[in-house]
Write a protein that holds these residues in place. Structure first.
Motif, PDB file in Angstrom:
ATOM      1  N   LYS A  73       1.988   0.967 -18.318  1.00  0.00           N
ATOM      2  CA  LYS A  73       2.496   0.291 -17.227  1.00  0.00           C
ATOM      3  C   LYS A  73       1.956  -0.392 -16.312  1.00  0.00           C
ATOM      4  O   LYS A  73       2.373  -0.931 -15.445  1.00  0.00           O
ATOM      5  CB  LYS A  73       3.413   1.347 -16.573  1.00  0.00           C
ATOM      6  N   GLY A  74       0.298  -0.300 -16.300  1.00  0.00           N
ATOM      7  CA  GLY A  74      -0.489  -0.921 -15.491  1.00  0.00           C
ATOM      8  C   GLY A  74      -0.515   0.210 -14.279  1.00  0.00           C
ATOM      9  O   GLY A  74      -1.300  -0.411 -13.421  1.00  0.00           O
ATOM     10  N   ASP A  75      -0.285   1.390 -14.575  1.00  0.00           N
ATOM     11  CA  ASP A  75      -0.393   2.301 -13.284  1.00  0.00           C
ATOM     12  C   ASP A  75      -1.577   3.290 -13.720  1.00  0.00           C
ATOM     13  O   ASP A  75      -1.660   4.066 -14.453  1.00  0.00           O
ATOM     14  CB  ASP A  75       0.889   3.094 -13.115  1.00  0.00           C
ATOM     15  N   LEU A  76      -2.783   3.108 -12.707  1.00  0.00           N
ATOM     16  CA  LEU A  76      -4.099   3.780 -13.275  1.00  0.00           C
ATOM     17  C   LEU A  76      -3.989   4.972 -12.052  1.00  0.00           C
ATOM     18  O   LEU A  76      -5.040   5.612 -11.898  1.00  0.00           O
ATOM     19  CB  LEU A  76      -5.161   3.127 -12.865  1.00  0.00           C
ATOM     20  N   THR A  81     -11.138  10.096  -4.490  1.00  0.00           N
ATOM     21  CA  THR A  81     -12.593  10.271  -3.927  1.00  0.00           C
ATOM     22  C   THR A  81     -12.988   9.127  -3.136  1.00  0.00           C
ATOM     23  O   THR A  81     -13.537   9.162  -2.004  1.00  0.00           O
ATOM     24  CB  THR A  81     -13.565  10.626  -5.005  1.00  0.00           C
ATOM     25  N   TYR A  82     -12.851   7.775  -3.672  1.00  0.00           N
ATOM     26  CA  TYR A  82     -13.563   6.625  -3.164  1.00  0.00           C
ATOM     27  C   TYR A  82     -12.689   6.179  -1.814  1.00  0.00           C
ATOM     28  O   TYR A  82     -13.300   6.401  -0.786  1.00  0.00           O
ATOM     29  CB  TYR A  82     -13.551   5.403  -4.151  1.00  0.00           C
ATOM     30  N   ARG A  83     -11.420   5.847  -2.136  1.00  0.00           N
ATOM     31  CA  ARG A  83     -10.571   5.797  -0.858  1.00  0.00           C
ATOM     32  C   ARG A  83      -9.138   6.613  -1.161  1.00  0.00           C
ATOM     33  O   ARG A  83      -8.490   6.067  -1.937  1.00  0.00           O
ATOM     34  CB  ARG A  83     -10.208   4.298  -0.894  1.00  0.00           C
ATOM     35  N   GLN A  84      -9.171   7.576  -0.551  1.00  0.00           N
ATOM     36  CA  GLN A  84      -8.059   8.532  -0.667  1.00  0.00           C
ATOM     37  C   GLN A  84      -6.736   7.986  -0.637  1.00  0.00           C
ATOM     38  O   GLN A  84      -6.427   7.097   0.404  1.00  0.00           O
ATOM     39  CB  GLN A  84      -8.030   9.935   0.028  1.00  0.00           C
ATOM     40  N   ASN A  85      -6.017   8.312  -1.493  1.00  0.00           N
ATOM     41  CA  ASN A  85      -4.520   7.879  -1.432  1.00  0.00           C
ATOM     42  C   ASN A  85      -4.374   6.650  -1.392  1.00  0.00           C
ATOM     43  O   ASN A  85      -3.380   5.971  -1.043  1.00  0.00           O
ATOM     44  CB  ASN A  85      -3.546   8.531  -0.209  1.00  0.00           C
ATOM     45  N   VAL A  86      -4.960   5.728  -2.074  1.00  0.00           N
ATOM     46  CA  VAL A  86      -4.891   4.166  -2.242  1.00  0.00           C
ATOM     47  C   VAL A  86      -4.981   4.092  -3.803  1.00  0.00           C
ATOM     48  O   VAL A  86      -5.767   4.582  -4.418  1.00  0.00           O
ATOM     49  CB  VAL A  86      -6.215   3.591  -1.741  1.00  0.00           C
ATOM     50  N   ASP A  87      -4.118   3.101  -4.377  1.00  0.00           N
ATOM     51  CA  ASP A  87      -3.891   2.872  -5.770  1.00  0.00           C
ATOM     52  C   ASP A  87      -5.353   2.490  -6.385  1.00  0.00           C
ATOM     53  O   ASP A  87      -6.069   1.603  -5.685  1.00  0.00           O
ATOM     54  CB  ASP A  87      -2.934   1.599  -5.902  1.00  0.00           C
ATOM     55  N   VAL A  88      -5.717   2.891  -7.481  1.00  0.00           N
ATOM     56  CA  VAL A  88      -7.010   2.350  -8.163  1.00  0.00           C
ATOM     57  C   VAL A  88      -6.930   0.966  -8.368  1.00  0.00           C
ATOM     58  O   VAL A  88      -7.954   0.454  -8.249  1.00  0.00           O
ATOM     59  CB  VAL A  88      -7.262   3.266  -9.456  1.00  0.00           C
ATOM     60  N   VAL A  89      -5.717   0.348  -8.813  1.00  0.00           N
ATOM     61  CA  VAL A  89      -5.611  -1.041  -9.089  1.00  0.00           C
ATOM     62  C   VAL A  89      -6.018  -1.863  -7.833  1.00  0.00           C
ATOM     63  O   VAL A  89      -6.580  -3.016  -8.054  1.00  0.00           O
ATOM     64  CB  VAL A  89      -4.211  -1.445  -9.323  1.00  0.00           C
ATOM     65  N   SER A  90      -5.812  -1.649  -6.543  1.00  0.00           N
ATOM     66  CA  SER A  90      -5.897  -2.503  -5.519  1.00  0.00           C
ATOM     67  C   SER A  90      -7.331  -2.057  -5.060  1.00  0.00           C
ATOM     68  O   SER A  90      -7.854  -2.775  -4.499  1.00  0.00           O
ATOM     69  CB  SER A  90      -4.831  -1.996  -4.244  1.00  0.00           C
TER      70      SER A  90
END
Length: 90
Positions: A73-76, A81-90
């Motif tokens: 579906k394109g949802d990763l 850890t890197y930016r908490q609560n931010v979608d990996v795709v963005s």
């Protein structure tokens, strides 16, 4: 020639599926401390709630199936850890 390319593409897709699945399973086998940056300061209840929120208490095959379904579906997922609560795709 077209048959050769189709065969090679099929083998490549199967190999990629196996490699991604093995890496996913190996990453899920890491110690719990690796999922939480402030593990030492967390209580047992916070750890269990965090594992439940990440879906790590589910059986490994269920986690793998959910991963593949979300991947198609394109949802990763969201970064923890890197930016908490931010979608990996963005």
């Amino acid at each position: 020639m077209l048959q050769y390319l189709a065969k090679r593409l099929g083998r490549s897709i199967i190999s990629l599926f196996i490699i991604i699945s093995v890496v996913f399973i190996l990453l899920r086998q890491m110690p719990i401390e690796g999922y939480f940056p402030n593990y030492e300061k967390m209580t047992d209840l916070q750890i269990q709630n965090g594992l439940e929120a990440l879906g790590l208490n589910d059986p490994i095959l269920e986690q793998l199936g959910r991963f593949w379904a979300n991947l198609f579906k394109g949802d990763l997922g969201t970064s923890i850890t890197y930016r908490q609560n931010v979608d990996v795709v963005s």
